[in-house]
Design an enzyme around this catalytic site. Structure first.
Site, mmCIF file in Angstrom:
data_model
loop_
_atom_site.group_PDB
_atom_site.id
_atom_site.type_symbol
_atom_site.label_atom_id
_atom_site.label_comp_id
_atom_site.label_asym_id
_atom_site.label_seq_id
_atom_site.Cartn_x
_atom_site.Cartn_y
_atom_site.Cartn_z
ATOM 1 N N THR A 69 0.596 -1.061 -0.004
ATOM 2 C CA THR A 69 0.066 0.118 -0.130
ATOM 3 C C THR A 69 0.490 1.331 -0.145
ATOM 4 O O THR A 69 0.730 2.278 -0.551
ATOM 5 C CB THR A 69 -0.848 -0.165 1.186
ATOM 6 O OG1 THR A 69 -1.666 -1.331 0.979
ATOM 7 C CG2 THR A 69 -2.024 1.216 0.588
ATOM 8 N N TYR A 70 1.849 1.480 0.789
ATOM 9 C CA TYR A 70 3.139 2.508 0.602
ATOM 10 C C TYR A 70 3.392 3.054 0.097
ATOM 11 O O TYR A 70 3.286 3.511 -0.935
ATOM 12 C CB TYR A 70 3.856 1.828 1.870
ATOM 13 C CG TYR A 70 5.355 3.479 2.148
ATOM 14 C CD1 TYR A 70 4.815 3.987 2.908
ATOM 15 C CD2 TYR A 70 6.239 2.830 0.774
ATOM 16 C CE1 TYR A 70 5.875 5.214 2.961
ATOM 17 C CE2 TYR A 70 7.239 4.602 1.140
ATOM 18 C CZ TYR A 70 6.530 5.227 1.799
ATOM 19 O OH TYR A 70 7.967 5.679 2.220
ATOM 20 N N ILE A 116 34.935 14.375 22.514
ATOM 21 C CA ILE A 116 34.475 14.204 23.883
ATOM 22 C C ILE A 116 35.460 13.602 24.831
ATOM 23 O O ILE A 116 36.034 12.192 24.244
ATOM 24 C CB ILE A 116 33.253 13.197 24.101
ATOM 25 C CG1 ILE A 116 31.955 14.540 23.536
ATOM 26 C CG2 ILE A 116 32.760 13.174 25.295
ATOM 27 C CD1 ILE A 116 30.350 13.850 23.365
ATOM 28 N N LYS A 153 26.871 6.098 22.904
ATOM 29 C CA LYS A 153 28.065 6.217 22.119
ATOM 30 C C LYS A 153 28.192 5.614 20.541
ATOM 31 O O LYS A 153 28.089 4.254 20.401
ATOM 32 C CB LYS A 153 29.818 6.712 22.737
ATOM 33 C CG LYS A 153 30.150 7.430 21.935
ATOM 34 C CD LYS A 153 31.480 7.248 22.533
ATOM 35 C CE LYS A 153 32.627 8.081 21.420
ATOM 36 N NZ LYS A 153 32.771 7.436 20.339
ATOM 37 N N ARG A 174 30.899 15.598 10.141
ATOM 38 C CA ARG A 174 31.758 16.622 11.724
ATOM 39 C C ARG A 174 33.330 17.591 10.565
ATOM 40 O O ARG A 174 33.510 18.272 11.228
ATOM 41 C CB ARG A 174 32.166 15.586 11.624
ATOM 42 C CG ARG A 174 32.792 15.801 13.609
ATOM 43 C CD ARG A 174 32.977 15.104 14.480
ATOM 44 N NE ARG A 174 34.328 15.706 15.797
ATOM 45 C CZ ARG A 174 35.674 15.918 15.472
ATOM 46 N NH1 ARG A 174 35.663 16.190 14.164
ATOM 47 N NH2 ARG A 174 36.447 16.840 16.417
ATOM 48 N N LYS A 362 34.251 4.369 27.483
ATOM 49 C CA LYS A 362 34.111 3.046 26.039
ATOM 50 C C LYS A 362 33.912 2.391 27.127
ATOM 51 O O LYS A 362 34.916 2.165 27.981
ATOM 52 C CB LYS A 362 35.561 4.308 25.278
ATOM 53 C CG LYS A 362 35.085 5.308 24.809
ATOM 54 C CD LYS A 362 35.973 5.289 23.698
ATOM 55 C CE LYS A 362 35.782 4.796 22.701
ATOM 56 N NZ LYS A 362 36.713 5.220 21.252
ATOM 57 N N CYS A 453 39.758 -24.078 -8.030
ATOM 58 C CA CYS A 453 37.996 -24.105 -6.963
ATOM 59 C C CYS A 453 37.615 -25.364 -6.123
ATOM 60 O O CYS A 453 38.384 -26.474 -6.520
ATOM 61 C CB CYS A 453 36.577 -23.865 -8.315
ATOM 62 S SG CYS A 453 35.550 -23.619 -7.082
ATOM 63 N N CYS A 456 34.624 -26.847 -6.827
ATOM 64 C CA CYS A 456 34.260 -27.329 -8.976
ATOM 65 C C CYS A 456 35.797 -27.431 -9.200
ATOM 66 O O CYS A 456 36.220 -28.661 -10.556
ATOM 67 C CB CYS A 456 33.890 -26.634 -9.670
ATOM 68 S SG CYS A 456 34.556 -25.053 -10.394
ATOM 69 N N CYS A 475 29.655 -24.231 -12.085
ATOM 70 C CA CYS A 475 30.363 -24.775 -10.125
ATOM 71 C C CYS A 475 29.478 -24.429 -9.681
ATOM 72 O O CYS A 475 28.400 -23.820 -9.190
ATOM 73 C CB CYS A 475 31.525 -23.578 -9.745
ATOM 74 S SG CYS A 475 32.173 -23.581 -8.236
#
Length: 721
Positions: A69-70, A116, A153, A174, A362, A453, A456, A475
């Site tokens: 619907t949106y 900080i 944080k 920033r 931290k 590989c 294979c 493969c």
């Protein structure tokens, strides 16, 4: 005292006044039957309703309507905006991205975005508290009255986002804290960043937020990168940073970014035009009150925010959050402890690099040391080989880790790692463990990456730092994922052919190649566990429905590296049929829009691989014949540039494709380089005004048809032979 945060907010759209909020109708009348006024009114209602749906989905995790619907509401809004040239500034439709940028400009922040101070020891946090109380006492405040707001944080990319009169205006990274990269168009595509604020915001609001990629979306996106043979991101933070520095906003729109807001950088109330106060909302006196304002404005913030009365409460908050870290869907590397009262903050001030009123506690680094017991090489859908270190199990930040990625052969060579070595394990961004270094060499030499590989036995080829299996669709490892890719919605769109069923078909030896899908019978499928006759008949019907697929869907379904839906459409439009593409050399491929030298080489390599050509031939033998596309190669309109506005007898996209097929250019905006503005019914004012300013002729659809007829081009396009 500890208090969790809660808040309420007004709505973008009132369901009593807006029919598109709750149980919205999606059976719309044709766009061409609307007047410009009716279209503008319906678009306004749709914008408000979609903002409300975005808010409920992305901020409240409580959607009001199903995704289908949106999507219908969103598509209708885009149709109205396109057909009537309605203004789209901060419309939800801008979420899909705008024109690619030439580069990222640098812009100054409205206020410094400081770092900080931080530590991983509780004692350092207590010392921070002592400095705060001492500073407040010296400034004449009661040092016992301090309260702290504690919040996660985030480990993402910090942003400044500015709203003017409640409308999204600008975003910047920033950078150095004083100025950053202008990422306005990139951030505009992020659905958790509202284009228009709720309630009664100030005249100018600058907020700080953190862009991040949710952990589950990060894992899914990395899997997709690996499947495409591309280098995955090391962690969610790198993924967010790399995404926001993309110059094409449409690329950003396709990636799963979100934003949390956590601070106010600027709050300007403004004045009435006559100079009197407009009774604007005043900035709250506390950080806690600012979070209430975020709720009222519809700005997303973290739920895990608490206010505490002393530093011991902050330490306890950190311990609780660290214990719950694994259950969070976003990466964090600690908690931020900030003084709540703004008057207290102003008294404490800041140093040149960090505020004195905030501190980051931290989490301990997520590293450990263990032994490499083996190396497993995984094979992705594109044939890319990814080495994985098998480890002696070790606890890393409370999680037992027994495997870690080694990324690629070049990374193994750079590390000099081998089975038996002692290595450091690092959990990057809380998600993918990897090996940053060898701490004790206990083996001879470096792990020898296989020349064949492991699945294979086909030869392995190196492409820079990466390695690929050359077995293609022959493969088994590539085949299973190739079938899943073939069935995807943006390829052949085969419902009922998901990963579990593909694996089941492979284990039952019913499908050993992509063409084998079309040899399946109802009896084959009905005999499998979990299948009934109805589900078997449904899948066979789905497969039969793809026997004459559009050429671009067929190409996208093959899973050619670097060829997604957009490039597949360009190839189909340029060459017209499959044989022409199969025979095209690299020079011919490079003549296609969006196909550069690397993509051309990738296409040619895929098509020249014997196993892949065998699969394509097998599909055609089973009457899987992609539909050809009529390719116009005329130059009757060469040198002309058209812009379209209003409703035509065909869609705007078809009109643009038609003139481009005859050598013209079709652009979305009027400039001095435009030759004609083609105005259909109910044209938009802005393009007509631009045409008047630039002296560009305006023709209606009949005049446009005459103009094309003079040059031997038929209009409308469906009349072409």
């Amino acid at each position: 005292m500890t208090s969790a945060h809660s808040g309420s907010s007004p709505r973008h759209a009132d369901p009593d006044e807006n029919p598109y909020v709750e149980a919205p109708p999606t059976d719309f009348e044709p766009v061409g039957e609307l007047s410009e006024m009716e279209a503008a009114e319906q678009a306004s209602l749709l914008r408000a309703a979609i903002r409300e749906h975005d808010h409920r989905y992305y901020l409240k995790a409580d959607p009001l309507v199903p995704d289908e619907t949106y999507d219908r509401l969103f598509t209708r809004l885009r149709e109205l905006e396109d057909a009537f040239d309605l203004p789209t500034k901060n419309s939800p439709t801008r979420r899909v991205g705008g024109e690619p940028l030439d580069g990222l400009a640098t812009v100054e922040h409205v206020a410094p975005m400081r770092s900080i101070d931080n530590a991983t020891e509780a004692e350092a946090v207590r010392e921070f508290d002592e400095r705060v109380r001492k500073g407040l006492g010296a400034a004449g405040f009661d040092p016992k009255a301090v309260e702290y707001v504690c919040e996660p944080k985030f480990d993402g990319l910090s942003l400044e986002v500015i709203y003017e009169d409640g409308e999204y205006a600008r975003a910047a990274t920033r950078g150095d804290g004083t100025a950053g990269d202008d990422v306005t168009e990139q951030v505009r595509t992020i659905r958790s960043v509202p284009g228009k604020l709720r309630g009664d915001p100030p005249a100018r609001l600058a907020v700080r937020g953190e862009a991040y990629m949710p952990r589950d979306d990060f894992e899914t996106y990395n899997d997709e990168l690996i499947e495409r043979g591309e280098e995955p991101f090391a962690n969610p933070r790198n993924a967010a940073a790399g995404t926001l520095r993309q110059l094409d906003p449409a690329v950003v729109a396709e990636r799963p970014l979100e934003v949390f807001f956590f601070d106010v950088l600027g709050w300007e109330t403004g004045e009435e035009e006559d100079g009197s106060d407009a009774d604007p909302p005043e900035r709250p006196d506390t950080h806690w009150g600012e979070f209430d304002a975020f709720d009222a404005f519809g700005l997303r913030r973290a739920d895990r925010v608490e206010r505490v009365g002393d530093i011991e409460g902050a330490l306890a908050y950190r311990d609780r959050l660290m214990a719950d870290r694994e259950d969070l869907n976003f990466a964090i590397d600690g908690v931020v402890i900030a003084v709540d009262d703004r008057a207290h903050r102003e008294a404490l001030g800041s140093t040149a690099r960090a505020p004195r009123w905030a501190f980051a506690y931290k989490f301990p680094p997520r590293t450990a040391t263990t032994t490499v017991e083996g190396v497993t090489v995984q094979v992705g859908r594109t044939g890319r080989l990814t080495p994985v270190a098998e480890l002696a199990p070790v606890d890393v930040g409370g999680v037992t880790v027994s495997r870690a990625t080694l990324h690629n052969p070049a990374e193994i060579e750079a590390l000099g790692v081998n089975v038996g070595d002692r290595v450091r394990i690092y959990r990057a961004g809380d998600v993918i463990p990897y090996v940053p270094e060898v701490v004790e060499k206990r083996s001879e030499g470096t792990y020898a990456f296989p020349d064949a590989c492991p699945i294979c036995d086909a030869p392995v080829e190196r492409d820079g730092p990466l390695a690929f299996c050359t077995g293609g669709l022959g493969c088994p490892a590539q085949l299973e994922r190739a079938i899943e890719h073939w069935a995807r919605r943006d390829a052949l769109d085969i419902e009922g052919l998901g990963p579990e069923r593909v694996e089941q078909l492979r284990e039952a030896d019913l499908v050993e190649s992509l063409p084998d899908l079309y040899d399946l019978t109802v009896e084959d499928l009905a005999a499998l566990e979990g299948w009934g006759e109805t589900s078997a008949e449904n899948l066979i019907a789905e497969l039969n429905a793809t026997r004459d697929p559009p050429l671009d869907d067929f190409l996208a379904g093959l899973g050619i590296p670097d060829v997604g839906a957009t490039t597949a459409r360009a190839l189909a439009a340029h060459f017209g049929d499959l044989d022409a593409i199969l025979d095209a050399d690299e020079d011919a491929l490079r003549a296609v829009d969006d196909v550069g030298p690397e993509v051309a080489e990738s296409i040619r390599t895929f098509l020249d691989t014997e196993e892949n050509r065998t699969a394509i031939d097998g599909l055609r033998e089973r009457r899987i014949d992609p539909e050809s596309v009529d390719v116009e190669s005329g130059d009757a309109l060469d040198g002309l540039t058209f812009v379209f506005t209003g409703s035509l007898s065909t869609t705007r996209g078809e009109a643009q494709a038609h003139v481009e097929a005859h050598g013209a250019n079709a652009t979305s905006s009027v400039s001095g380089n435009t030759d004609y503005l083609v105005a259909g019914e109910s044209p938009g004012r802005s393009k007509r005004d631009d045409a008047d300013t630039e002296g560009v002729p305006v023709v209606d659809e009949d005049g446009f048809a005459d103009l094309l007829s003079e040059r031997g081009v038929v209009w409308p396009p469906e009349s072409d032979e």
